[in-house]
Design a protein around this motif. Structure first.
Motif, short mmCIF file in Angstrom:
data_model
loop_
_atom_site.label_atom_id
_atom_site.label_comp_id
_atom_site.label_asym_id
_atom_site.label_seq_id
_atom_site.Cartn_x
_atom_site.Cartn_y
_atom_site.Cartn_z
N LYS A 50 33.48 37.28 37.95
CA LYS A 50 34.60 37.37 38.90
C LYS A 50 35.29 36.05 39.20
CE LYS A 50 32.87 41.45 41.20
NZ LYS A 50 32.58 42.09 42.48
N VAL A 51 34.66 34.93 38.88
CA VAL A 51 35.23 33.61 39.20
C VAL A 51 35.15 32.72 37.97
CG1 VAL A 51 35.00 31.55 40.65
CG2 VAL A 51 34.52 33.79 41.61
N TYR A 65 40.23 33.37 40.74
CA TYR A 65 39.45 34.41 41.41
C TYR A 65 40.40 35.34 42.16
CZ TYR A 65 40.28 31.47 45.48
OH TYR A 65 40.87 30.73 46.47
N GLU A 66 39.87 36.48 42.57
CA GLU A 66 40.68 37.44 43.31
C GLU A 66 40.37 37.46 44.80
OE1 GLU A 66 41.46 41.22 41.75
OE2 GLU A 66 41.61 40.51 39.69
N SER A 67 39.13 37.16 45.18
CA SER A 67 38.81 37.19 46.61
C SER A 67 37.93 36.01 47.01
CB SER A 67 38.11 38.50 46.99
OG SER A 67 36.75 38.46 46.64
N LYS A 68 38.05 35.65 48.26
CA LYS A 68 37.24 34.56 48.81
C LYS A 68 35.76 34.90 48.75
CE LYS A 68 36.75 31.76 52.94
NZ LYS A 68 37.19 31.49 54.30
#
Length: 85
Positions: A50-51, A65-68
């Motif tokens: 994801k990252v 990335y898409e989310s914190k």
């Protein structure tokens, strides 16, 4: 997420992944984290599904990335590798 990447920490974790990880082609895998370099070795890549983190010349870096939450999980994995190895 913090504003500054701890360069020493990242290089230390990258080295541990290369030392203790499973090598597949030109990549190393340890605890769900993949680490590799570009052809000339000046740019490091550290990623999970994801990252993606790209770290290069003159301490320049870029996260993808898409989310914190994904970044926080990624950083926990890096800290765990640093602690365990």
């Amino acid at each position: 997420m913090r504003n500054e990447l701890d360069n020493k920490f990242l290089l230390q974790v990258f080295d541990k992944i290369r030392q203790f990880g499973e090598k597949k082609d030109d990549r190393y895998l340890l605890n769900g984290i993949t680490a590799f370099t570009d052809m000339d070795g000046y740019t490091l890549y550290v990623e999970d599904p994801k990252v993606k983190l790209q770290y290069g010349f003159h301490n320049q870096y870029h996260y993808d990335y898409e989310s914190k939450d994904d970044v926080e999980s990624f950083e926990k994995k890096l800290k765990q590798i640093d602690k365990e190895y």
